[in-house]
Design an enzyme around this catalytic site. Structure first.
Site: not given
Length: 144
Positions: A23, A101
């Site tokens: 991430y 995302h």
């Protein structure tokens, strides 16, 4: 000035700490600040909200829809793959929506490949990290 909602789902409050190899190292606060700054440059007001609770996310979508927002940028987190209720809220809101995302969900575990949200939104941006939010904002800024 266009109002754009920036909605982030569960565990995104852990960005910068949670699996930075997947991430990235930026926190959600940094991403929101960068997106808001870009929004001002593009003539958009970006209002951000994050919750780990499905109902709170749904309530925020309803609130923004009722307030006449111009668009919704949503990163549903884990609810991407499980929440019919969140999908229904996006549909009912009638807000133009871009799903974002940070990671490429299609290059991850099989259960992450299916999004319940993707089929009802104007576009999906995945795997571009925080830049995906900025691309979504550019999309809305360019709409009449």
């Amino acid at each position: 000035m266009k109002k754009i909602g920036l909605l982030n789902g569960p565990n995104l409050d852990r960005l910068g700490k949670r699996e930075p190899d997947i991430y990235g190292s930026k926190t959600l606060e940094q991403i929101v600040e960068e997106t808001g700054t870009l929004g001002k440059q593009l003539g958009c007001e970006v209002l951000a909200y994050q919750s780990n609770h499905e109902g709170a996310l749904i309530d925020k979508i309803h609130e923004w829809s009722d307030a006449g927002f111009s668009g919704l940028i949503i990163n549903p987190g884990g609810f991407t793959h499980t929440s019919v209720a969140l999908r229904d809220a996006v549909i009912a809101s009638e807000l133009p929506t871009i799903e974002v995302h940070l990671s490429n969900i299609h290059a991850r575990e099989d259960f992450r490949h299916k999004s319940l949200i993707s089929g009802i939104v104007q576009g999906v941006i995945a795997g571009m990290g925080p830049q995906g939010y900025r691309h979504a904002l550019h999309y809305f800024a360019d709409q009449d």
